[in-house]
Scaffold this motif. Structure first.
Motif, PDB file in Angstrom:
ATOM      1  N   HIS A   1      42.451  78.917  55.986  1.00 53.09           N
ATOM      2  CA  HIS A   1      43.889  79.403  56.150  1.00 53.09           C
ATOM      3  C   HIS A   1      44.899  79.058  55.292  1.00 53.09           C
ATOM      4  CE1 HIS A   1      42.130  80.302  60.393  1.00 53.09           C
ATOM      5  NE2 HIS A   1      43.071  81.333  60.272  1.00 53.09           N
ATOM      6  N   CYS A   2      44.903  77.743  54.496  1.00 52.42           N
ATOM      7  CA  CYS A   2      45.987  77.218  53.774  1.00 52.42           C
ATOM      8  C   CYS A   2      45.767  76.851  52.361  1.00 52.42           C
ATOM      9  CB  CYS A   2      46.432  75.883  54.342  1.00 52.42           C
ATOM     10  SG  CYS A   2      46.841  76.054  56.336  1.00 52.42           S
ATOM     11  N   ARG A   3      46.888  76.597  51.711  1.00 52.65           N
ATOM     12  CA  ARG A   3      46.793  76.040  50.402  1.00 52.65           C
ATOM     13  C   ARG A   3      47.910  74.759  50.549  1.00 52.65           C
ATOM     14  NH1 ARG A   3      42.981  77.724  47.433  1.00 52.65           N
ATOM     15  NH2 ARG A   3      43.023  80.026  46.898  1.00 52.65           N
ATOM     16  N   TRP A   4      47.546  73.507  50.179  1.00 48.30           N
ATOM     17  CA  TRP A   4      48.327  72.488  50.661  1.00 48.30           C
ATOM     18  C   TRP A   4      48.568  71.494  49.321  1.00 48.30           C
ATOM     19  CZ3 TRP A   4      43.531  73.193  51.852  1.00 48.30           C
ATOM     20  CH2 TRP A   4      42.682  72.097  51.688  1.00 48.30           C
ATOM     21  N   THR A   5      49.825  71.044  49.087  1.00 45.14           N
ATOM     22  CA  THR A   5      50.025  70.083  48.187  1.00 45.14           C
ATOM     23  C   THR A   5      50.536  68.613  48.506  1.00 45.14           C
ATOM     24  OG1 THR A   5      50.720  71.960  46.611  1.00 45.14           O
ATOM     25  CG2 THR A   5      51.332  69.883  45.934  1.00 45.14           C
ATOM     26  N   VAL A   6      49.874  67.539  48.478  1.00 48.14           N
ATOM     27  CA  VAL A   6      50.271  66.495  49.092  1.00 48.14           C
ATOM     28  C   VAL A   6      51.273  65.699  48.055  1.00 48.14           C
ATOM     29  CG1 VAL A   6      49.650  64.181  49.563  1.00 48.14           C
ATOM     30  CG2 VAL A   6      47.926  65.945  50.120  1.00 48.14           C
ATOM     31  N   LEU A   7      52.755  65.618  48.280  1.00 51.41           N
ATOM     32  CA  LEU A   7      53.735  65.217  47.213  1.00 51.41           C
ATOM     33  C   LEU A   7      53.343  63.958  46.623  1.00 51.41           C
ATOM     34  CD1 LEU A   7      56.669  67.074  49.022  1.00 51.41           C
ATOM     35  CD2 LEU A   7      55.258  67.881  47.395  1.00 51.41           C
ATOM     36  N   ASN A   8      52.886  62.879  47.500  1.00 48.83           N
ATOM     37  CA  ASN A   8      52.631  61.646  46.727  1.00 48.83           C
ATOM     38  C   ASN A   8      51.186  61.546  46.952  1.00 48.83           C
ATOM     39  OD1 ASN A   8      52.401  59.110  45.823  1.00 48.83           O
ATOM     40  ND2 ASN A   8      53.485  58.383  47.721  1.00 48.83           N
ATOM     41  N   PRO A   9      50.384  61.835  45.889  1.00 46.07           N
ATOM     42  CA  PRO A   9      48.892  61.885  46.315  1.00 46.07           C
ATOM     43  C   PRO A   9      48.168  60.474  46.062  1.00 46.07           C
ATOM     44  CG  PRO A   9      49.266  62.771  44.233  1.00 46.07           C
ATOM     45  CD  PRO A   9      50.663  62.660  44.697  1.00 46.07           C
ATOM     46  N   ARG A  10      49.109  59.415  45.691  1.00 48.49           N
ATOM     47  CA  ARG A  10      48.632  58.039  45.460  1.00 48.49           C
ATOM     48  C   ARG A  10      49.646  57.154  46.648  1.00 48.49           C
ATOM     49  NH1 ARG A  10      43.571  58.153  43.558  1.00 48.49           N
ATOM     50  NH2 ARG A  10      43.543  60.167  42.421  1.00 48.49           N
ATOM     51  N   PRO A  11      49.560  57.181  47.922  1.00 50.49           N
ATOM     52  CA  PRO A  11      50.568  56.830  48.593  1.00 50.49           C
ATOM     53  C   PRO A  11      49.825  55.439  48.898  1.00 50.49           C
ATOM     54  CG  PRO A  11      49.198  58.309  49.995  1.00 50.49           C
ATOM     55  CD  PRO A  11      48.634  58.299  48.605  1.00 50.49           C
ATOM     56  N   ASN A  12      50.721  54.425  49.203  1.00 44.87           N
ATOM     57  CA  ASN A  12      50.312  53.169  49.637  1.00 44.87           C
ATOM     58  C   ASN A  12      49.848  53.213  51.025  1.00 44.87           C
ATOM     59  OD1 ASN A  12      50.325  50.184  49.755  1.00 44.87           O
ATOM     60  ND2 ASN A  12      52.578  49.923  50.149  1.00 44.87           N
ATOM     61  N   ILE A  13      48.489  52.610  51.120  1.00 47.99           N
ATOM     62  CA  ILE A  13      47.951  52.793  52.426  1.00 47.99           C
ATOM     63  C   ILE A  13      48.098  51.586  53.439  1.00 47.99           C
ATOM     64  CG2 ILE A  13      45.604  53.202  53.486  1.00 47.99           C
ATOM     65  CD1 ILE A  13      46.508  55.664  51.970  1.00 47.99           C
ATOM     66  N   LEU A  14      48.353  51.876  54.446  1.00 44.63           N
ATOM     67  CA  LEU A  14      48.334  50.955  55.538  1.00 44.63           C
ATOM     68  C   LEU A  14      47.097  50.836  56.565  1.00 44.63           C
ATOM     69  CD1 LEU A  14      51.975  51.494  57.041  1.00 44.63           C
ATOM     70  CD2 LEU A  14      51.491  49.735  55.286  1.00 44.63           C
TER      71      LEU A  14
ATOM     72  N   LEU B   1      49.535  37.286  59.178  1.00 43.77           N
ATOM     73  CA  LEU B   1      48.862  38.180  59.317  1.00 43.77           C
ATOM     74  C   LEU B   1      49.606  39.623  59.492  1.00 43.77           C
ATOM     75  CD1 LEU B   1      46.306  40.245  59.899  1.00 43.77           C
ATOM     76  CD2 LEU B   1      46.060  39.438  61.971  1.00 43.77           C
ATOM     77  N   CYS B   2      50.724  39.394  60.383  1.00 41.33           N
ATOM     78  CA  CYS B   2      51.546  40.548  60.541  1.00 41.33           C
ATOM     79  C   CYS B   2      52.704  40.641  59.437  1.00 41.33           C
ATOM     80  CB  CYS B   2      52.842  39.938  61.642  1.00 41.33           C
ATOM     81  SG  CYS B   2      51.924  39.965  63.097  1.00 41.33           S
ATOM     82  N   ARG B   3      52.720  39.612  58.480  1.00 43.24           N
ATOM     83  CA  ARG B   3      53.665  39.776  57.277  1.00 43.24           C
ATOM     84  C   ARG B   3      52.659  40.609  56.299  1.00 43.24           C
ATOM     85  NH1 ARG B   3      54.701  36.519  53.074  1.00 43.24           N
ATOM     86  NH2 ARG B   3      53.348  34.572  54.189  1.00 43.24           N
ATOM     87  N   LYS B   4      51.416  40.126  56.024  1.00 42.92           N
ATOM     88  CA  LYS B   4      50.790  40.642  54.741  1.00 42.92           C
ATOM     89  C   LYS B   4      49.825  41.881  55.294  1.00 42.92           C
ATOM     90  CE  LYS B   4      50.410  36.431  52.167  1.00 42.92           C
ATOM     91  NZ  LYS B   4      49.544  35.377  51.907  1.00 42.92           N
ATOM     92  N   GLY B   5      49.562  42.192  56.450  1.00 44.85           N
ATOM     93  CA  GLY B   5      48.714  43.594  57.044  1.00 44.85           C
ATOM     94  C   GLY B   5      47.246  43.026  56.365  1.00 44.85           C
ATOM     95  N   SER B   6      46.661  44.120  55.932  1.00 49.38           N
ATOM     96  CA  SER B   6      45.347  43.983  55.629  1.00 49.38           C
ATOM     97  C   SER B   6      44.968  43.104  54.251  1.00 49.38           C
ATOM     98  CB  SER B   6      44.652  45.300  55.241  1.00 49.38           C
ATOM     99  OG  SER B   6      45.528  45.989  54.145  1.00 49.38           O
ATOM    100  N   ASP B   7      46.316  43.025  53.673  1.00 49.32           N
ATOM    101  CA  ASP B   7      46.034  41.893  52.479  1.00 49.32           C
ATOM    102  C   ASP B   7      45.668  40.441  52.849  1.00 49.32           C
ATOM    103  OD1 ASP B   7      46.806  43.749  50.706  1.00 49.32           O
ATOM    104  OD2 ASP B   7      48.854  43.289  50.473  1.00 49.32           O
ATOM    105  N   PHE B   8      45.914  39.960  53.863  1.00 50.51           N
ATOM    106  CA  PHE B   8      45.465  38.838  54.666  1.00 50.51           C
ATOM    107  C   PHE B   8      44.061  38.726  54.653  1.00 50.51           C
ATOM    108  CE2 PHE B   8      44.292  36.549  58.352  1.00 50.51           C
ATOM    109  CZ  PHE B   8      45.065  35.515  58.273  1.00 50.51           C
ATOM    110  N   PHE B   9      43.203  39.785  54.749  1.00 50.11           N
ATOM    111  CA  PHE B   9      41.818  39.832  54.982  1.00 50.11           C
ATOM    112  C   PHE B   9      41.324  39.635  53.493  1.00 50.11           C
ATOM    113  CE2 PHE B   9      43.048  41.686  58.965  1.00 50.11           C
ATOM    114  CZ  PHE B   9      42.640  40.576  59.942  1.00 50.11           C
TER     115      PHE B   9
END
Ligand code: HEM
Length: 519
Positions: free
Chosen positions: A469-482, A67-75
């Motif tokens: 108040h803001c304009r924002w740009t997410v530099l990597n819009p498809r990040p790996n999600i933990l 579980l520690c090694r695979k994270g949510s992929d374990f489930f």
């Protein structure tokens, strides 16, 4: 003589080799035959149903390392292989994970008769024995009523100016730092915003900014080491967490001993008042002082655990979907919230006004559907459960999945799309029973999140202030999600913020503290 010594050496080597082979064989037999069968013997014979499918891993450690090694992929792997009810052995206990509305429902509705809350001892020791997370049965019910009475709309309304001020001060810092450094890391920045905000909301104003910074670092330290294993040896996570908890506890005790006027604008004062009063169930509360101390620590830790994830996911989702930002803007325009004064100031918010921003609330619901901050909740089985054609014996742990339940339900059409208007059809509170258990970012039932209304209010104000108040740009819009311990982008989400033209942060008085743990 030499021959004798050589023979002895050979004999010793042979017997060592035999011992190693015997040990390996024994371990193999134990791991493959005895260990899995041990759990078959734990079946409740009074129940005709079999145990769920699944594997129990190695003796003692079970499948914890995997579980520690695979994270949510374990489930997700196990869900694919065994279906929505499966067994495993993690963190020292046989555990059954259940997925899907009909399987999750008996677990959430079973509180106080067939299941009870179960947290690792590190968590219950850090929050204290009178905190909601540690309490069960009647004592939990009484304390929960008191805490819940602190989150009524009337009380929440008094915190709107603080939430707005702290949010603006952080957005201002994000814009300034983006200009200086080219980008900022959104996830730790959301953590700093949330920590700063909840320290203020729960404990009241702090005498100076460096002290607030010190408290924020302590809160981060406790939260990062919440699941560490005792004993308390210097340098271990547990040692760091207990030292940091002491800093927070000293602050709480000092504040409690000060005069009423110094803490008026805080939940600490509200809980002190409620714990004495009838409406907060005060008359039935034992150990008032400890109840307040433990629950303030718990509220701080619980709010810091999941809210940064919700804010960061809102940034990510809206950063990917320009049309959603346009729709938020239209909704704000409709309510006169995009108008600036001559000096570029935007109007202050009120609770009633925020509650009218329907589209913003739909975005909040959709963020929590696509990116639920907490992946699952845990319970101890007190009376054998029958779920999905299997038994979960008394004494085992049951984990109800939030993430996979939301991902696999057929209730939501085109579940992959981020589509806030799907919520035009429903209000989660009015969904039919069969559908309601398909959406549970805050859990449901007797143990559901007591801070849900405050969390939703913070998320809504964050979105309003961000878009205004803001304009924002997410530099990597498809990040790996933990997903463990809570949902977050693996790269901490480098993002560029810019202040919108003709808008000013000039009147922001609060000083935004920084996430020192990224330095
Ligand atoms: C978006 C932010 C949040 C999310 C997604 C969230 C989610 C959850 C979930 C899933 C549970 C566990 C339910 C269960 O085990 O059945 C929970 C419990 C809890 N949450 Fe939250 N939470 C959030 C924010 C907050 C905030 C801001 C506070 C404090 C004001 C808070 C205080 C608590 C407490 C005290 C419990 C334990 C309740 C009990 O045992 O009776 N949470 N939350």
């Amino acid at each position: 003589m030499e021959d004798l010594a050589r023979t002895r050496l050979m004999l010793t080597m042979e017997s060592s080799l035999l011992a190693v082979i015997a040990c390996t064989l024994l371990t193999y037999v134990w791991a493959t035959l005895i260990w899995p069968r041990k759990f078959e013997h734990m079946r409740d014979d009074a129940c005709p149903l079999p145990l769920p499918p699944g594997t129990m891993g190695c003796p003692f450690i079970g499948e914890s390392l995997e579980l520690c090694r695979k994270g949510s992929d374990f489930f997700s792997e196990r869900l694919k292989r065994y279906g929505p009810v499966y067994k495993t052995h993690i963190f020292g206990k046989p555990t059954v994970r259940v997925v899907g509305a009909s399987n999750v429902r008996p677990v959430l509705m079973g509180e106080h008769h067939s299941v009870s809350s179960q947290w690792p001892s590190s968590v219950t020791q850090l929050v204290g024995s009178k905190a909601l997370l540690s309490l069960t049965g009647d004592e939990h019910r009484v304390v929960r009523q008191t805490i819940a009475a602190a989150f009524t709309p009337t009380i929440l309304a008094t915190f709107v100016p603080h939430i707005q001020e702290v949010t603006r001060s952080h957005l201002k810092r994000w814009c300034e730092e983006s200009e200086g450094k080219g980008q900022i890391l959104a996830f730790p920045s959301c953590q700093a915003l949330v920590g700063d905000l909840f320290l203020k909301v729960f404990l009241g104003s702090v005498r100076d900014c460096s002290h607030q910074q010190h408290l924020l670092s302590a809160l981060h330290e406790v939260s990062s080491n919440l699941f560490s294993v005792s004993p308390c040896l210097p340098g271990t996570g547990w040692w760091k967490a207990t030292k940091a908890k002491k800093i927070l506890m000293d602050e709480i005790r000092q504040k409690m001993s000060r005069s009423q006027s110094e803490t008026t604008d805080s939940y600490l004062r509200i809980l002190q008042d409620l714990s004495q009063s009838e409406c907060g169930n005060g008359a039935r509360l034992n150990h008032h002082r400890q109840v307040i101390e433990d629950n303030i620590i718990e509220l701080l830790i619980a709010s810091f655990a999941n809210t940064p994830s919700a804010l960061c996911s809102a940034l990510l989702a809206t950063g990917r979907e320009a049309e959603v930002v346009d729709e938020i803007e239209k909704c704000l325009e409709k309510h006169g919230l995009m108008e600036t004064s001559d000096t570029g100031e935007l109007a202050s918010l009120t609770y009633d006004l925020v509650m009218k921003l329907d589209y913003v609330h739909r975005v909040v619901l959709e963020v929590l559907r696509v990116f639920p901050p907490a992946g699952a909740g845990f319970r101890m089985v007190d009376k054998t459960l029958e779920i999905g054609g299997f038994q979960i014996p008394k004494g085992w742990r049951v984990a109800f999945s939030i993430r996979e339940t939301q991902q696999t339900t057929k209730v939501f059409e085109d579940p992959e799309s981020f589509w806030p208007d799907r919520w035009l059809k429903w209000n989660p509170e009015e969904m039919e029973a069969t559908q309601r258990f398909s959406y549970l970012p805050f859990g449901l039932g007797a143990r559901s999140c007591v801070g849900k209304r405050l969390a939703n209010l913070v998320q809504a104000i964050f979105l309003v202030e961000l878009v205004r108040h803001c304009r924002w740009t997410v530099l990597n819009p498809r990040p790996n999600i933990l997903h463990i311990p809570s949902t977050r982008p693996a790269d901490d989400m480098p993002t560029v913020f810019k202040c919108r033209e003709h808008v000013s942060f000039a009147s922001v008085g609060h000083f935004a503290v920084r996430p020192t743990w990224t330095d």
